[in-house]
Design an enzyme around this catalytic site. Structure first.
Site, PDB file in Angstrom:
ATOM      1  N   GLY A 233       0.816  -1.214   0.000  1.00 31.84           N
ATOM      2  CA  GLY A 233       0.000   0.000   0.000  1.00 31.84           C
ATOM      3  C   GLY A 233       0.843   1.255   0.000  1.00 31.84           C
ATOM      4  O   GLY A 233       0.524   2.232   0.687  1.00 31.84           O
ATOM      5  N   ALA A 234       1.924   1.248  -0.793  1.00 32.27           N
ATOM      6  CA  ALA A 234       2.921   2.319  -0.717  1.00 32.27           C
ATOM      7  C   ALA A 234       2.621   3.511  -1.614  1.00 32.27           C
ATOM      8  O   ALA A 234       3.421   4.441  -1.674  1.00 32.27           O
ATOM      9  CB  ALA A 234       4.294   1.754  -1.071  1.00 32.27           C
TER      10      ALA A 234
ATOM     11  N   GLY B 233      -0.849   7.802   1.470  1.00 33.11           N
ATOM     12  CA  GLY B 233      -0.978   7.804   2.930  1.00 33.11           C
ATOM     13  C   GLY B 233       0.258   7.350   3.681  1.00 33.11           C
ATOM     14  O   GLY B 233       1.393   7.732   3.368  1.00 33.11           O
TER      15      GLY B 233
ATOM     16  N   GLY C  97       1.707   4.488   3.807  1.00 32.66           N
ATOM     17  CA  GLY C  97       2.637   3.700   3.012  1.00 32.66           C
ATOM     18  C   GLY C  97       3.543   4.566   2.166  1.00 32.66           C
ATOM     19  O   GLY C  97       4.744   4.276   2.027  1.00 32.66           O
TER      20      GLY C  97
ATOM     21  N   SER D  61      -4.339  -0.702  14.738  1.00 37.85           N
ATOM     22  CA  SER D  61      -5.183   0.493  14.861  1.00 37.85           C
ATOM     23  C   SER D  61      -5.707   0.556  16.296  1.00 37.85           C
ATOM     24  O   SER D  61      -5.855  -0.482  16.955  1.00 37.85           O
ATOM     25  CB  SER D  61      -6.358   0.410  13.881  1.00 37.85           C
ATOM     26  OG  SER D  61      -7.383   1.328  14.218  1.00 37.85           O
TER      27      SER D  61
ATOM     28  N   TYR E 115     -14.011  -3.638  10.478  1.00 35.77           N
ATOM     29  CA  TYR E 115     -12.682  -3.040  10.398  1.00 35.77           C
ATOM     30  C   TYR E 115     -11.920  -3.273  11.708  1.00 35.77           C
ATOM     31  O   TYR E 115     -10.755  -3.677  11.685  1.00 35.77           O
ATOM     32  CB  TYR E 115     -12.781  -1.546  10.114  1.00 35.77           C
ATOM     33  CG  TYR E 115     -11.441  -0.847  10.148  1.00 35.77           C
ATOM     34  CD1 TYR E 115     -10.532  -1.020   9.108  1.00 35.77           C
ATOM     35  CD2 TYR E 115     -11.081  -0.032  11.224  1.00 35.77           C
ATOM     36  CE1 TYR E 115      -9.295  -0.393   9.134  1.00 35.77           C
ATOM     37  CE2 TYR E 115      -9.851   0.594  11.256  1.00 35.77           C
ATOM     38  CZ  TYR E 115      -8.956   0.415  10.214  1.00 35.77           C
ATOM     39  OH  TYR E 115      -7.716   1.026  10.254  1.00 35.77           O
TER      40      TYR E 115
END
Length: 301
Positions: free
Chosen positions: A21-22, A25, A27, A146, A171
């Site tokens: 996920g780079a 955000g 990442g 999280s 989530y």
């Protein structure tokens, strides 16, 4: 604000770092800082066009590879080609994640989308890259948790939330599962004498693109809610510091968990974060590990 900053990242030249996920955000900032300090960074992204754009913004020694964590076939293909090209991987940052507030959705393999992407995809990826990680001199795996894990509970009778789906709890469950995974990975690595270190981090409340996307299905009202919510968050640069410290601080040991120090771990300087009682329970972690192996078909440690 004082405390640990990205300027304290040691020289990363000669190290191969993989960041899922780079392209945006947390990442993107993680990949940028690792590249800035000399690492060869693999941007593992679902959208390669967005990944190429991120690579241009980052500069440095980076490459883009396609990875869809919601597809075990994609995870296996990515891991096989990556390990062939990089027999030794120094750092794996399991950063990618999603949060959706719309109807229940599933992955290509039929898993509830949050659990399948945020935890099971990374579980499989880590296992498939374990040999390459073990071949590096000081390898490390970082799992992104999280603060929502603190209020979550895993129902092993309905892991995929087929009976009573609610998006926010889904989530939170996925992040509880991720936390349990990171800690159980540390316990199993220690038990086998592996050189790999497993650490964890969470960003508190950080301004990323996840919150606006989560509310898109509510239209104009949703966008207004997301905008107001973002006012209570910290910058993505500050929110990324816990995972950067977990990834690079030479003093870090396996099982350490980092997050913000202020306002209920929502913002502020980096400190060691607190676990929920369920996240700290090895019996729950052992049960989840067995379920993850059965679901993904990836068995290790």
């Amino acid at each position: 604000m004082t405390g640990w900053t990205a300027d304290r990242i040691p020289d990363q030249h000669g190290r191969v770092a993989v960041v899922t996920g780079a392209n945006s955000g947390l990442g993107l900032v993680t990949a940028t800082e690792l590249a800035r300090h000399g690492a060869h960074v693999v941007l593992a992204v679902r959208n390669t066009a967005a990944g190429q754009d991120a690579a241009r913004r980052i500069g440095g020694d980076v490459e883009v590879r396609e990875l869809d964590l919601a597809s075990l076939a994609s995870v296996r293909a990515f891991a096989a080609t990556l390990a062939a090209d990089h027999p030794a991987i120094d750092l794996l940052v399991n950063n990618a994640g999603l949060v959706l507030l719309g109807p229940r959705r599933v992955t290509a393999d039929g898993f509830e989308l949050h659990l399948g992407t945020n935890m099971l995809g990374h579980f499989a990826l880590t296992g498939l890259l374990l040999d390459a990680l073990a071949a590096a001199p000081k390898p490390r795996v970082v799992s992104l948790s999280s603060i929502t894990h603190k209020s979550a509970h895993l129902d092993f009778g309905d892991l995929m939330m087929e009976r009573n789906y609610k998006p926010s709890p889904a989530y939170g469950r996925s992040k509880l599962a991720t936390t349990l995974f990171g800690l159980e990975l540390d316990r199993r690595l220690r038990a086998t004498g592996s050189p790999i270190v497993s650490t964890l981090a969470h960003p508190g409340l950080t301004r990323t693109n996840l919150t606006p996307r989560a509310w898109e299905h509510k239209g104009r009202l949703g966008r207004a809610i997301a905008t107001v919510g973002l006012l209570a968050t910290q910058s993505v640069e500050q929110g990324t510091l816990p995972q950067l410290r977990a990834a690079t601080d030479p003093a870090v040991v396996g099982g350490q968990f980092f997050g913000p120090a202020g306002l209920g771990e929502t913002r502020g300087r980096v400190t060691e974060a607190k676990l929920s009682r369920e996240a700290a329970d090895p019996a729950v972690a052992t049960r989840l590990w067995a379920a993850a192996q059965e679901l993904t078909g990836v068995r290790y440690l």
